[in-house]
Design a protein around this motif. Sequence first.
Motif, PDB file in Angstrom:
ATOM      1  N   MET A 166       0.838  -1.181   0.000  1.00 50.79           N
ATOM      2  CA  MET A 166       0.000   0.000   0.000  1.00 50.79           C
ATOM      3  C   MET A 166       0.883   1.245   0.000  1.00 50.79           C
ATOM      4  O   MET A 166       1.903   1.299   0.674  1.00 50.79           O
ATOM      5  N   LEU A 167       0.482   2.243  -0.725  1.00 52.18           N
ATOM      6  CA  LEU A 167       1.211   3.496  -0.779  1.00 52.18           C
ATOM      7  C   LEU A 167       0.968   4.308   0.488  1.00 52.18           C
ATOM      8  O   LEU A 167      -0.096   4.229   1.095  1.00 52.18           O
ATOM      9  N   ARG A 168       1.952   5.119   0.856  1.00 51.67           N
ATOM     10  CA  ARG A 168       1.800   5.981   2.029  1.00 51.67           C
ATOM     11  C   ARG A 168       0.918   7.183   1.717  1.00 51.67           C
ATOM     12  O   ARG A 168       0.134   7.621   2.551  1.00 51.67           O
ATOM     13  N   TYR A 169       1.052   7.765   0.525  1.00 55.51           N
ATOM     14  CA  TYR A 169       0.304   8.958   0.156  1.00 55.51           C
ATOM     15  C   TYR A 169      -0.723   8.611  -0.917  1.00 55.51           C
ATOM     16  O   TYR A 169      -0.380   8.021  -1.937  1.00 55.51           O
ATOM     17  N   LEU A 170      -1.965   8.971  -0.671  1.00 52.54           N
ATOM     18  CA  LEU A 170      -3.047   8.686  -1.611  1.00 52.54           C
ATOM     19  C   LEU A 170      -3.768   9.976  -1.981  1.00 52.54           C
ATOM     20  O   LEU A 170      -3.911  10.874  -1.141  1.00 52.54           O
ATOM     21  N   THR A 171      -4.244  10.033  -3.208  1.00 48.42           N
ATOM     22  CA  THR A 171      -5.087  11.163  -3.599  1.00 48.42           C
ATOM     23  C   THR A 171      -6.369  11.115  -2.773  1.00 48.42           C
ATOM     24  O   THR A 171      -6.721  10.082  -2.186  1.00 48.42           O
ATOM     25  N   ILE A 172      -7.071  12.229  -2.741  1.00 46.38           N
ATOM     26  CA  ILE A 172      -8.334  12.266  -2.002  1.00 46.38           C
ATOM     27  C   ILE A 172      -9.290  11.208  -2.548  1.00 46.38           C
ATOM     28  O   ILE A 172      -9.933  10.492  -1.777  1.00 46.38           O
ATOM     29  N   ARG A 173      -9.368  11.080  -3.850  1.00 47.40           N
ATOM     30  CA  ARG A 173     -10.277  10.097  -4.463  1.00 47.40           C
ATOM     31  C   ARG A 173      -9.932   8.679  -4.026  1.00 47.40           C
ATOM     32  O   ARG A 173     -10.790   7.894  -3.625  1.00 47.40           O
ATOM     33  N   LYS A 174      -8.647   8.328  -4.091  1.00 56.22           N
ATOM     34  CA  LYS A 174      -8.219   6.978  -3.722  1.00 56.22           C
ATOM     35  C   LYS A 174      -8.416   6.740  -2.222  1.00 56.22           C
ATOM     36  O   LYS A 174      -8.870   5.667  -1.808  1.00 56.22           O
ATOM     37  N   PHE A 175      -8.088   7.749  -1.388  1.00 53.73           N
ATOM     38  CA  PHE A 175      -8.262   7.602   0.048  1.00 53.73           C
ATOM     39  C   PHE A 175      -9.750   7.435   0.384  1.00 53.73           C
ATOM     40  O   PHE A 175     -10.106   6.632   1.250  1.00 53.73           O
ATOM     41  N   ALA A 176     -10.618   8.161  -0.309  1.00 49.97           N
ATOM     42  CA  ALA A 176     -12.060   8.023  -0.087  1.00 49.97           C
ATOM     43  C   ALA A 176     -12.515   6.599  -0.392  1.00 49.97           C
ATOM     44  O   ALA A 176     -13.280   6.002   0.375  1.00 49.97           O
ATOM     45  N   ALA A 177     -12.031   6.048  -1.480  1.00 51.32           N
ATOM     46  CA  ALA A 177     -12.408   4.681  -1.853  1.00 51.32           C
ATOM     47  C   ALA A 177     -11.913   3.665  -0.831  1.00 51.32           C
ATOM     48  O   ALA A 177     -12.598   2.681  -0.536  1.00 51.32           O
ATOM     49  N   GLU A 178     -10.738   3.896  -0.270  1.00 52.61           N
ATOM     50  CA  GLU A 178     -10.148   2.962   0.688  1.00 52.61           C
ATOM     51  C   GLU A 178     -10.718   3.114   2.097  1.00 52.61           C
ATOM     52  O   GLU A 178     -10.836   2.138   2.826  1.00 52.61           O
ATOM     53  N   SER A 179     -11.037   4.344   2.505  1.00 52.40           N
ATOM     54  CA  SER A 179     -11.397   4.618   3.899  1.00 52.40           C
ATOM     55  C   SER A 179     -12.889   4.605   4.183  1.00 52.40           C
ATOM     56  O   SER A 179     -13.296   4.398   5.321  1.00 52.40           O
ATOM     57  N   GLY A 180     -13.681   4.888   3.161  1.00 53.88           N
ATOM     58  CA  GLY A 180     -15.114   5.011   3.396  1.00 53.88           C
ATOM     59  C   GLY A 180     -15.562   6.436   3.654  1.00 53.88           C
ATOM     60  O   GLY A 180     -16.758   6.722   3.668  1.00 53.88           O
ATOM     61  N   TYR A 181     -14.623   7.364   3.878  1.00 57.48           N
ATOM     62  CA  TYR A 181     -14.978   8.785   3.966  1.00 57.48           C
ATOM     63  C   TYR A 181     -15.321   9.268   2.572  1.00 57.48           C
ATOM     64  O   TYR A 181     -14.702   8.839   1.594  1.00 57.48           O
ATOM     65  N   THR A 182     -16.256  10.188   2.454  1.00 62.55           N
ATOM     66  CA  THR A 182     -16.526  10.777   1.149  1.00 62.55           C
ATOM     67  C   THR A 182     -15.432  11.786   0.830  1.00 62.55           C
ATOM     68  O   THR A 182     -14.734  12.276   1.728  1.00 62.55           O
ATOM     69  N   GLU A 183     -15.287  12.101  -0.447  1.00 60.02           N
ATOM     70  CA  GLU A 183     -14.314  13.121  -0.839  1.00 60.02           C
ATOM     71  C   GLU A 183     -14.646  14.449  -0.172  1.00 60.02           C
ATOM     72  O   GLU A 183     -13.743  15.163   0.269  1.00 60.02           O
ATOM     73  N   ASP A 184     -15.929  14.786  -0.075  1.00 56.55           N
ATOM     74  CA  ASP A 184     -16.332  16.034   0.582  1.00 56.55           C
ATOM     75  C   ASP A 184     -15.968  16.029   2.061  1.00 56.55           C
ATOM     76  O   ASP A 184     -15.537  17.049   2.602  1.00 56.55           O
ATOM     77  N   ALA A 185     -16.126  14.893   2.733  1.00 47.37           N
ATOM     78  CA  ALA A 185     -15.777  14.804   4.156  1.00 47.37           C
ATOM     79  C   ALA A 185     -14.278  15.006   4.351  1.00 47.37           C
ATOM     80  O   ALA A 185     -13.852  15.693   5.283  1.00 47.37           O
ATOM     81  N   ILE A 186     -13.485  14.446   3.464  1.00 46.28           N
ATOM     82  CA  ILE A 186     -12.034  14.607   3.541  1.00 46.28           C
ATOM     83  C   ILE A 186     -11.654  16.063   3.345  1.00 46.28           C
ATOM     84  O   ILE A 186     -10.888  16.637   4.134  1.00 46.28           O
ATOM     85  N   ARG A 187     -12.211  16.682   2.315  1.00 48.31           N
ATOM     86  CA  ARG A 187     -11.918  18.099   2.069  1.00 48.31           C
ATOM     87  C   ARG A 187     -12.382  18.970   3.233  1.00 48.31           C
ATOM     88  O   ARG A 187     -11.709  19.947   3.588  1.00 48.31           O
ATOM     89  N   SER A 188     -13.506  18.629   3.834  1.00 47.64           N
ATOM     90  CA  SER A 188     -14.006  19.395   4.986  1.00 47.64           C
ATOM     91  C   SER A 188     -13.058  19.288   6.171  1.00 47.64           C
ATOM     92  O   SER A 188     -12.791  20.275   6.858  1.00 47.64           O
ATOM     93  N   LYS A 189     -12.539  18.102   6.436  1.00 52.04           N
ATOM     94  CA  LYS A 189     -11.584  17.920   7.541  1.00 52.04           C
ATOM     95  C   LYS A 189     -10.306  18.715   7.283  1.00 52.04           C
ATOM     96  O   LYS A 189      -9.734  19.293   8.202  1.00 52.04           O
ATOM     97  N   ILE A 190      -9.863  18.752   6.048  1.00 51.05           N
ATOM     98  CA  ILE A 190      -8.672  19.522   5.694  1.00 51.05           C
ATOM     99  C   ILE A 190      -8.956  21.016   5.846  1.00 51.05           C
ATOM    100  O   ILE A 190      -8.194  21.736   6.490  1.00 51.05           O
ATOM    101  N   HIS A 191     -10.061  21.477   5.275  1.00 49.41           N
ATOM    102  CA  HIS A 191     -10.405  22.904   5.304  1.00 49.41           C
ATOM    103  C   HIS A 191     -10.632  23.408   6.725  1.00 49.41           C
ATOM    104  O   HIS A 191     -10.216  24.513   7.071  1.00 49.41           O
ATOM    105  N   ALA A 192     -11.258  22.597   7.564  1.00 44.18           N
ATOM    106  CA  ALA A 192     -11.566  22.992   8.949  1.00 44.18           C
ATOM    107  C   ALA A 192     -10.354  22.872   9.873  1.00 44.18           C
ATOM    108  O   ALA A 192     -10.412  23.302  11.018  1.00 44.18           O
ATOM    109  N   GLY A 193      -9.271  22.285   9.385  1.00 40.90           N
ATOM    110  CA  GLY A 193      -8.080  22.128  10.216  1.00 40.90           C
ATOM    111  C   GLY A 193      -8.134  20.935  11.150  1.00 40.90           C
ATOM    112  O   GLY A 193      -7.306  20.805  12.038  1.00 40.90           O
ATOM    113  N   ILE A 194      -9.111  20.059  10.947  1.00 42.84           N
ATOM    114  CA  ILE A 194      -9.198  18.844  11.755  1.00 42.84           C
ATOM    115  C   ILE A 194      -8.025  17.930  11.417  1.00 42.84           C
ATOM    116  O   ILE A 194      -7.462  17.280  12.293  1.00 42.84           O
ATOM    117  N   TRP A 195      -7.664  17.901  10.139  1.00 43.08           N
ATOM    118  CA  TRP A 195      -6.484  17.166   9.694  1.00 43.08           C
ATOM    119  C   TRP A 195      -5.405  18.186   9.367  1.00 43.08           C
ATOM    120  O   TRP A 195      -5.578  19.019   8.474  1.00 43.08           O
TER     121      TRP A 195
END
Length: 78
Positions: free
Chosen positions: A1-30
């Motif tokens: 498995m790769l260490r760094y994944l695009t948002i799309r690939k991470f969404a497919a692997e994690s179950g988070y939606t792409e919007d949820a990932i972007r929201s966590k980044i934008h809000a500073g949660i991640w």
Amino acid sequence: MLRYLTIRKFAAESGYTEDAIRSKIHAGIWMQDKVWKKAPDGRILVDVEGYHEWVESGGALKLRLKGPAHGSSPPPLV
């Protein structure tokens, strides 16, 4: 498995939606350079190891604020 994944690939692997990932980044949660990085080509990549650390810390990885929050006032003069 790769260490760094695009948002799309991470969404497919994690179950988070792409919007949820972007929201966590934008809000500073991640935090940048902890859970995500900007690649030299400008794309946002999720650091899978950083994500695991965030999960295992119970979300305790916090954003370092760069100045006062919007709408906040300086402390009163005493």
